[in-house]
Design a protein around this motif. Structure first.
Motif, short mmCIF file in Angstrom:
data_model
loop_
_atom_site.label_atom_id
_atom_site.label_comp_id
_atom_site.label_asym_id
_atom_site.label_seq_id
_atom_site.Cartn_x
_atom_site.Cartn_y
_atom_site.Cartn_z
N GLY A 171 0.74 -1.25 0.00
CA GLY A 171 0.00 0.00 0.00
C GLY A 171 0.77 1.30 0.00
N ILE A 172 2.09 1.28 0.22
CA ILE A 172 2.79 2.55 0.42
C ILE A 172 3.93 2.79 -0.57
CG2 ILE A 172 4.06 3.99 2.06
CD1 ILE A 172 1.20 3.59 2.89
N ILE A 173 4.98 1.97 -0.50
CA ILE A 173 6.21 2.24 -1.26
C ILE A 173 6.10 1.59 -2.64
CG2 ILE A 173 8.72 2.07 -1.27
CD1 ILE A 173 8.63 1.84 1.76
N ILE A 174 6.07 2.39 -3.68
CA ILE A 174 5.78 1.89 -5.03
C ILE A 174 6.86 0.97 -5.55
CG2 ILE A 174 5.39 2.57 -7.43
CD1 ILE A 174 4.07 5.13 -6.35
N ASN A 175 8.09 1.43 -5.54
CA ASN A 175 9.20 0.62 -6.06
C ASN A 175 10.37 0.71 -5.08
OD1 ASN A 175 10.66 -1.06 -7.76
ND2 ASN A 175 11.37 0.64 -9.05
N PRO A 176 10.36 -0.05 -4.01
CA PRO A 176 11.36 0.11 -2.96
C PRO A 176 12.78 -0.19 -3.44
CG PRO A 176 10.10 -1.90 -2.63
CD PRO A 176 9.42 -1.15 -3.73
N THR A 177 13.73 0.55 -2.89
CA THR A 177 15.13 0.23 -3.09
C THR A 177 15.46 -1.02 -2.28
OG1 THR A 177 15.86 1.53 -1.18
CG2 THR A 177 15.67 2.69 -3.30
N ASP A 178 16.68 -1.54 -2.44
CA ASP A 178 17.06 -2.69 -1.63
C ASP A 178 17.03 -2.37 -0.15
OD1 ASP A 178 19.28 -1.00 -1.78
OD2 ASP A 178 20.59 -2.48 -2.72
N LYS A 179 17.45 -1.14 0.23
CA LYS A 179 17.41 -0.73 1.64
C LYS A 179 15.97 -0.64 2.13
CE LYS A 179 18.60 1.32 5.59
NZ LYS A 179 17.31 1.81 6.09
N GLU A 180 15.09 -0.05 1.34
CA GLU A 180 13.68 0.04 1.73
C GLU A 180 13.04 -1.34 1.82
OE1 GLU A 180 12.35 4.40 -0.02
OE2 GLU A 180 12.48 2.70 -1.39
N LEU A 181 13.42 -2.21 0.92
CA LEU A 181 12.88 -3.58 0.95
C LEU A 181 13.33 -4.31 2.22
CD1 LEU A 181 11.07 -5.28 -0.88
CD2 LEU A 181 13.14 -6.19 -1.97
N ALA A 182 14.57 -4.08 2.62
CA ALA A 182 15.06 -4.66 3.87
C ALA A 182 14.31 -4.09 5.07
CB ALA A 182 16.56 -4.41 4.01
N ASP A 183 14.05 -2.77 5.06
CA ASP A 183 13.26 -2.16 6.13
C ASP A 183 11.87 -2.77 6.21
OD1 ASP A 183 15.33 -0.44 6.78
OD2 ASP A 183 14.48 1.30 5.74
N ILE A 184 11.25 -2.95 5.04
CA ILE A 184 9.91 -3.55 4.99
C ILE A 184 9.92 -4.93 5.62
CG2 ILE A 184 8.16 -4.49 3.43
CD1 ILE A 184 8.94 -2.17 1.48
N ALA A 185 10.93 -5.73 5.28
CA ALA A 185 11.02 -7.10 5.80
C ALA A 185 11.21 -7.10 7.32
CB ALA A 185 12.15 -7.85 5.13
N LEU A 186 12.06 -6.24 7.83
CA LEU A 186 12.30 -6.19 9.27
C LEU A 186 11.07 -5.68 10.01
CD1 LEU A 186 15.97 -4.85 9.28
CD2 LEU A 186 15.21 -7.09 10.13
N ASN A 187 10.41 -4.65 9.46
CA ASN A 187 9.17 -4.16 10.08
C ASN A 187 8.11 -5.25 10.09
OD1 ASN A 187 9.92 -1.54 10.75
ND2 ASN A 187 9.34 -0.69 8.78
N ALA A 188 8.01 -5.99 8.99
CA ALA A 188 7.01 -7.06 8.90
C ALA A 188 7.32 -8.18 9.89
CB ALA A 188 6.94 -7.60 7.48
N ALA A 189 8.60 -8.47 10.10
CA ALA A 189 9.00 -9.49 11.07
C ALA A 189 8.59 -9.07 12.49
CB ALA A 189 10.50 -9.73 11.00
N GLU A 190 8.83 -7.80 12.82
CA GLU A 190 8.44 -7.30 14.13
C GLU A 190 6.91 -7.33 14.29
OE1 GLU A 190 10.21 -3.46 14.59
OE2 GLU A 190 12.25 -4.22 14.39
N THR A 191 6.22 -6.98 13.21
CA THR A 191 4.76 -7.06 13.21
C THR A 191 4.29 -8.48 13.48
OG1 THR A 191 4.47 -5.17 11.71
CG2 THR A 191 2.71 -6.81 11.75
N ALA A 192 4.90 -9.44 12.80
CA ALA A 192 4.53 -10.84 12.98
C ALA A 192 4.69 -11.27 14.44
CB ALA A 192 5.38 -11.72 12.07
N LEU A 193 5.82 -10.91 15.04
CA LEU A 193 6.05 -11.27 16.43
C LEU A 193 4.96 -10.69 17.33
CD1 LEU A 193 9.92 -10.73 16.58
CD2 LEU A 193 8.73 -12.92 16.82
#
Length: 334
Positions: A171-193
């Motif tokens: 819903g937010i970041i249209i074409n994430p950079t590799d750094k943004e993609l890593a941020d997304i993954a880490l945020n999603a992991a914290e969300t999952a926990l």
């Protein structure tokens, strides 16, 4: 009204630590019905922004009481000058004048977000009648990112046969950079926990373990490596987060396919957190799962903010709003 046992479990968790959630779309019957359900469940304290006379009539016509719901008409609220000054001080360095702050504070999404910033609410759910941008913009300007230099992104909870999955970013970041993609993954992991979902992350691609080539695949690989490095830090030690990529969706979810395509992967075949390489792939995928696959979809939920401000699909049902409110309550307990 609550279809999912998983969402019901979140409501039960919310009851343990009651939070105050503001709903700025009091003109929408779906929102009013969801507010009634949440208060009947005693899962949150609800504040509804809107025309108080019309809201009172709607509830009276239904035979419902408003004992546990606070109604606020921003134009007449005594806190409006306080919120205007708060907004002005937050944004004056960006060129916002007091006159413009006064106008913005009357916008219900801004008013609701300012309630959170002022400590008068714990979270907000909007979007039934507003675009994602209308909901997200005040949050980014007022609540801001929880971690300096890290991206704010979004996720959906998808329930397939009542099993929860996290899909991000849809819903937010249209074409994430590799750094943004890593941020997304880490945020999603914290969300999952936080949401009691297994933090097993698949970095999705059209390629599995080198079966495809190109910059799109390389970006996913670089992001995966960044996350793997971050997981070695003290912040993520003993969290149980696992990640692998690049993986195609079938390899990420199907154990038979995983055994053929990624036999040495510790994530393939049982991923619960699916990270998309761009917004196009994520948004299309969740809508297909919802409309053709019959899955329940809750979101987009924002992640990476200092306090929860969450979005709704404009095609949502009242029970979807209940689910997002429950998720928002859990986020607010961090």
């Amino acid at each position: 009204m609550i279809k999912s046992t998983y969402i019901q479990s979140l409501l039960e968790r919310a009851k343990e630590n009651i939070k105050t959630i503001v709903l700025p779309e009091g003109e929408d019957e779906r929102v009013l019905i969801a507010a009634h359900t949440i208060t009947t469940e005693k899962a949150a304290k609800i504040i509804i922004l809107g025309d108080t006379d019309k809201i009172k009539k709607f509830y009276a016509d239904k035979g419902w009481n408003l004992d546990d719901i606070e109604l606020v008409k921003p134009e007449e609220d005594a806190r409006l000058p306080e919120y205007t000054e708060l907004l002005y001080n937050l944004r004056k360095e960006k060129g916002l004048t007091r006159e413009d702050a006064a106008k913005l504070a009357l916008n219900y999404n801004y008013f609701g977000t300012l309630m959170i910033k002022a400590g008068h609410a714990d979270g907000m759910v909007s979007g039934a009648n507003h675009s994602t941008a209308d909901t997200v913009r005040p949050a980014l300007q007022i609540i801001k990112s929880a971690k300096k230099g890290c991206s704010v992104s979004s996720f959906f909870i998808i329930l397939a046969n009542n099993k929860p999955y996290i899909l991000s970013d849809c819903g937010i970041i249209i074409n994430p950079t590799d750094k943004e993609l890593a941020d997304i993954a880490l945020n999603a992991a914290e969300t999952a926990l936080h949401l009691h979902i297994e933090p097993s992350i698949a970095m999705l691609s059209f390629s599995t373990k080198g079966s495809g080539k190109g910059e799109e695949v390389d970006k996913v690989l670089r992001a995966t490596q960044m996350v793997e490095a971050a997981l070695q830090s003290d912040e993520y030690k003993n969290t149980g987060i696992q990640i692998d990529g690049e993986l195609q969706a079938d390899a990420a979810l199907d154990s038979v396919v995983a055994a053929k395509k990624a036999p040495h992967s510790h994530v393939a075949g049982h991923a619960s957190v699916l990270i998309f390489p761009n917004l196009e792939a994520g948004n299309i995928s969740y809508k297909l799962l919802q409309r053709l696959g019959g899955c329940e979809a809750y979101g987009p939920i924002l992640q990476g903010l200092n306090a929860p401000v969450n979005d709704l699909s404009r095609g949502c049902f009242a029970e979807d709003i209940v689910g997002v409110i429950a998720i928002t309550c859990i986020q607010a307990t961090k």
